[in-house]
Design a protein around this motif. Structure first.
Motif, PDB file in Angstrom:
ATOM      1  N   ILE A 140       0.832  -1.212   0.000  1.00 42.45           N
ATOM      2  CA  ILE A 140       0.000   0.000   0.000  1.00 42.45           C
ATOM      3  C   ILE A 140       0.866   1.261   0.000  1.00 42.45           C
ATOM      4  CG2 ILE A 140      -0.305   0.330   2.509  1.00 42.45           C
ATOM      5  CD1 ILE A 140      -3.054   0.576  -0.191  1.00 42.45           C
ATOM      6  N   ASN A 141       2.066   1.165   0.571  1.00 38.08           N
ATOM      7  CA  ASN A 141       2.985   2.297   0.569  1.00 38.08           C
ATOM      8  C   ASN A 141       3.388   2.659  -0.859  1.00 38.08           C
ATOM      9  OD1 ASN A 141       4.741   4.181   2.089  1.00 38.08           O
ATOM     10  ND2 ASN A 141       6.377   3.018   1.129  1.00 38.08           N
ATOM     11  N   ASP A 142       3.642   1.632  -1.684  1.00 35.73           N
ATOM     12  CA  ASP A 142       4.008   1.882  -3.082  1.00 35.73           C
ATOM     13  C   ASP A 142       2.844   2.451  -3.882  1.00 35.73           C
ATOM     14  OD1 ASP A 142       6.576   1.062  -2.644  1.00 35.73           O
ATOM     15  OD2 ASP A 142       6.628  -0.405  -4.260  1.00 35.73           O
ATOM     16  N   VAL A 143       1.624   2.075  -3.506  1.00 35.50           N
ATOM     17  CA  VAL A 143       0.436   2.627  -4.183  1.00 35.50           C
ATOM     18  C   VAL A 143       0.364   4.142  -3.954  1.00 35.50           C
ATOM     19  CG1 VAL A 143      -2.102   2.692  -4.168  1.00 35.50           C
ATOM     20  CG2 VAL A 143      -0.900   0.485  -4.123  1.00 35.50           C
ATOM     21  N   TYR A 144       0.604   4.560  -2.721  1.00 35.04           N
ATOM     22  CA  TYR A 144       0.546   5.994  -2.403  1.00 35.04           C
ATOM     23  C   TYR A 144       1.817   6.741  -2.811  1.00 35.04           C
ATOM     24  CZ  TYR A 144      -3.858   5.644   0.106  1.00 35.04           C
ATOM     25  OH  TYR A 144      -5.192   5.466   0.410  1.00 35.04           O
ATOM     26  N   ASP A 145       2.863   5.981  -3.187  1.00 31.70           N
ATOM     27  CA  ASP A 145       4.138   6.599  -3.575  1.00 31.70           C
ATOM     28  C   ASP A 145       4.355   6.658  -5.089  1.00 31.70           C
ATOM     29  OD1 ASP A 145       5.044   7.328  -1.140  1.00 31.70           O
ATOM     30  OD2 ASP A 145       6.597   5.812  -0.951  1.00 31.70           O
ATOM     31  N   ILE A 146       3.291   6.437  -5.860  1.00 37.15           N
ATOM     32  CA  ILE A 146       3.432   6.361  -7.320  1.00 37.15           C
ATOM     33  C   ILE A 146       4.111   7.608  -7.887  1.00 37.15           C
ATOM     34  CG2 ILE A 146       2.173   6.332  -9.520  1.00 37.15           C
ATOM     35  CD1 ILE A 146       0.114   4.487  -8.109  1.00 37.15           C
ATOM     36  N   GLU A 147       3.658   8.781  -7.466  1.00 38.37           N
ATOM     37  CA  GLU A 147       4.202  10.036  -8.017  1.00 38.37           C
ATOM     38  C   GLU A 147       5.623  10.310  -7.533  1.00 38.37           C
ATOM     39  OE1 GLU A 147       2.824  11.839 -10.459  1.00 38.37           O
ATOM     40  OE2 GLU A 147       1.346  10.216 -10.439  1.00 38.37           O
TER      41      GLU A 147
ATOM     42  N   MET B  23       3.489  13.919   7.419  1.00 36.74           N
ATOM     43  CA  MET B  23       3.783  14.683   8.633  1.00 36.74           C
ATOM     44  C   MET B  23       5.220  14.415   9.064  1.00 36.74           C
ATOM     45  SD  MET B  23       0.220  13.889  10.623  1.00 36.74           S
ATOM     46  CE  MET B  23       0.633  14.852  12.075  1.00 36.74           C
ATOM     47  N   ALA B  24       6.006  15.462   9.181  1.00 36.06           N
ATOM     48  CA  ALA B  24       7.427  15.331   9.515  1.00 36.06           C
ATOM     49  C   ALA B  24       7.628  14.532  10.800  1.00 36.06           C
ATOM     50  CB  ALA B  24       8.054  16.719   9.664  1.00 36.06           C
TER      51      ALA B  24
ATOM     52  N   HIS C  68       9.353  16.652  -2.282  1.00 40.56           N
ATOM     53  CA  HIS C  68       9.061  18.082  -2.467  1.00 40.56           C
ATOM     54  C   HIS C  68       8.006  18.268  -3.560  1.00 40.56           C
ATOM     55  CE1 HIS C  68       9.722  22.377  -2.356  1.00 40.56           C
ATOM     56  NE2 HIS C  68       9.848  22.384  -3.682  1.00 40.56           N
ATOM     57  N   LYS C  69       8.154  17.535  -4.644  1.00 40.39           N
ATOM     58  CA  LYS C  69       7.198  17.637  -5.745  1.00 40.39           C
ATOM     59  C   LYS C  69       5.820  17.128  -5.335  1.00 40.39           C
ATOM     60  CE  LYS C  69       6.634  16.787 -10.672  1.00 40.39           C
ATOM     61  NZ  LYS C  69       7.173  16.160 -11.898  1.00 40.39           N
ATOM     62  N   ALA C  70       5.798  16.090  -4.494  1.00 41.61           N
ATOM     63  CA  ALA C  70       4.531  15.516  -4.035  1.00 41.61           C
ATOM     64  C   ALA C  70       3.953  16.272  -2.837  1.00 41.61           C
ATOM     65  CB  ALA C  70       4.738  14.052  -3.665  1.00 41.61           C
ATOM     66  N   GLU C  71       4.659  17.323  -2.403  1.00 42.54           N
ATOM     67  CA  GLU C  71       4.231  18.183  -1.279  1.00 42.54           C
ATOM     68  C   GLU C  71       4.113  17.399   0.035  1.00 42.54           C
ATOM     69  OE1 GLU C  71       0.695  20.175  -2.528  1.00 42.54           O
ATOM     70  OE2 GLU C  71       1.769  21.517  -3.888  1.00 42.54           O
ATOM     71  N   ILE C  72       5.037  16.462   0.223  1.00 42.80           N
ATOM     72  CA  ILE C  72       5.096  15.719   1.487  1.00 42.80           C
ATOM     73  C   ILE C  72       6.007  16.483   2.442  1.00 42.80           C
ATOM     74  CG2 ILE C  72       5.832  13.563   2.573  1.00 42.80           C
ATOM     75  CD1 ILE C  72       5.154  12.139  -0.051  1.00 42.80           C
TER      76      ILE C  72
ATOM     77  N   LEU D  14      10.966  16.142   7.258  1.00 40.73           N
ATOM     78  CA  LEU D  14      11.872  17.021   8.013  1.00 40.73           C
ATOM     79  C   LEU D  14      12.840  17.809   7.119  1.00 40.73           C
ATOM     80  CD1 LEU D  14      12.319  17.611  11.088  1.00 40.73           C
ATOM     81  CD2 LEU D  14      14.271  16.070  10.940  1.00 40.73           C
ATOM     82  N   PRO D  15      13.512  17.185   6.146  1.00 42.57           N
ATOM     83  CA  PRO D  15      14.431  17.948   5.294  1.00 42.57           C
ATOM     84  C   PRO D  15      13.738  19.000   4.432  1.00 42.57           C
ATOM     85  CG  PRO D  15      14.245  15.669   4.533  1.00 42.57           C
ATOM     86  CD  PRO D  15      13.608  15.742   5.888  1.00 42.57           C
ATOM     87  N   ILE D  16      12.458  18.791   4.123  1.00 41.47           N
ATOM     88  CA  ILE D  16      11.719  19.787   3.345  1.00 41.47           C
ATOM     89  C   ILE D  16      11.331  20.971   4.233  1.00 41.47           C
ATOM     90  CG2 ILE D  16       9.519  20.206   2.145  1.00 41.47           C
ATOM     91  CD1 ILE D  16       9.877  17.349   0.950  1.00 41.47           C
ATOM     92  N   LEU D  17      10.951  20.700   5.470  1.00 41.85           N
ATOM     93  CA  LEU D  17      10.566  21.762   6.405  1.00 41.85           C
ATOM     94  C   LEU D  17      11.760  22.578   6.887  1.00 41.85           C
ATOM     95  CD1 LEU D  17       7.907  19.979   8.655  1.00 41.85           C
ATOM     96  CD2 LEU D  17       7.476  21.739   6.934  1.00 41.85           C
ATOM     97  N   LEU D  18      12.878  21.891   7.194  1.00 41.98           N
ATOM     98  CA  LEU D  18      14.034  22.568   7.793  1.00 41.98           C
ATOM     99  C   LEU D  18      15.196  22.768   6.823  1.00 41.98           C
ATOM    100  CD1 LEU D  18      14.210  20.685  11.226  1.00 41.98           C
ATOM    101  CD2 LEU D  18      13.054  22.830  10.717  1.00 41.98           C
TER     102      LEU D  18
END
Length: 308
Positions: A63-70, A139-140, A209-213, A216-220
């Motif tokens: 299910i993780n790969d299903v939500y990680d397609i993009e 969520m970070a 970043h592209k998927a707007e997740i 922590l590295p994206i926030l900080l």
């Protein structure tokens, strides 16, 4: 068939099975006569416990790969499986079937040992992995912690099912001692996996970043996240050194094993984290962390020397 095994991360599943089998057959069974350890499950029912754990973990990977397609289109375009080799619908169906089997076996085992409440562990683990993939991952740190808790739970599960139901006033001290050892290994698995998950977030920063997740590295930023993971990487080093000095110091073979195959690689990881910048460097660190998880797990074989 190879794409199916890659989807459910067969190498990671082997690691989980190895951890569970070593806890039972290297830590508990050898000390039944000498220390009075009492276990609950038959060999077959223990096998079912491992299968239940693997089914829930495999379903979580699917299910993780299903939500990680993009995100996977950017982070690992050559290793993408869903919608390339296996359809999204089939991957989702696989998740459902594996979880029904895993939770069903958990239900059966819980009643077999007269502890129906233990069934909740399987249901919660299954639900957490789904919620992680669908929302908590965004969520970070929270997502990292959830995955690491489930990994630690796979170790702790052996102690919960084997030792607790067989515990009474006469053997409580012995059962508790061995349960505490399993707890310590579960904490080790949690710490190593948490660091690895955070390293993977830094490695996958572009796709996330592209998927707007919101990792922590994206926030900080990568640099600050790197410093945080570096500090976290010091915790297992000092924890294991303390553990070795406190409990294992008289056993030279055991001390040597932990120094060379667990502590030294962890120090190497910390040094690498301090200077890491490239995606390939984080991938290398992630691989070494996986190897440390393996060497840490294999140390269970040393308890014949430790508990003479």
């Amino acid at each position: 068939m190879i794409h199916f095994f890659n989807l459910i991360r067969w190498k990671n599943l082997l690691m989980i099975a190895l951890m569970q089998y070593l806890v039972r057959y290297a830590l508990l069974v050898p000390f039944q006569e000498s220390h009075g350890v009492q276990t609950t499950l038959s060999d077959f029912n223990f096998f079912l416990l491992v299968i239940a754990t693997l089914c829930i973990a495999a379903g979580g990977y699917a299910i993780n790969d299903v939500y990680d397609i993009e995100t996977d289109k950017i982070n690992k375009p050559n290793k993408r499986i869903v919608n390339k080799h296996i359809t999204e619908k089939n991957a989702t169906t696989l998740f459902m079937v594996l979880n029904i089997i895993g939770v069903g076996l958990g239900f059966y085992l819980s009643y077999q040992i007269g502890r129906p409440g233990f069934f909740a562990i399987f249901f919660i683990a299954s639900a957490l992995l789904y919620i992680y993939s669908s929302s908590l991952k965004q969520m970070a740190v929270v997502g990292n912690v959830i995955v690491s808790v489930v990994v630690a739970l796979s170790v702790l599960l052996v102690g919960i099912f084997e030792l607790i139901p067989a515990m009474d006033l006469n053997n409580k001290a012995v059962q508790t001692t061995f349960l505490n050892i399993i707890r310590d290994y579960a904490i080790f698995a949690f710490m190593i996996n948490l660091i690895r998950e955070m390293v993977k977030d830094i490695e996958d920063i572009d796709g996330d970043h592209k998927a707007e997740i919101q990792t922590l590295p994206i926030l900080l930023g990568r640099e600050r996240a790197n410093k945080i993971v570096f500090v976290l990487s010091l915790i297992p080093i000092f924890s294991i050194i303390y553990y070795v000095i406190t409990y294992l110091f008289k056993q030279q073979l055991v001390v040597g094993y932990f120094l060379v195959l667990v502590i030294a690689p962890l120090i190497y990881i910390s040094i690498k984290l301090f200077t890491a910048e490239e995606k390939s460097q984080y991938k290398h660190i992630s691989l070494i962390l996986k190897l440390v998880m393996l060497t840490g797990t294999l140390s269970l074989l040393l308890y014949n020397f430790i508990l003479k």
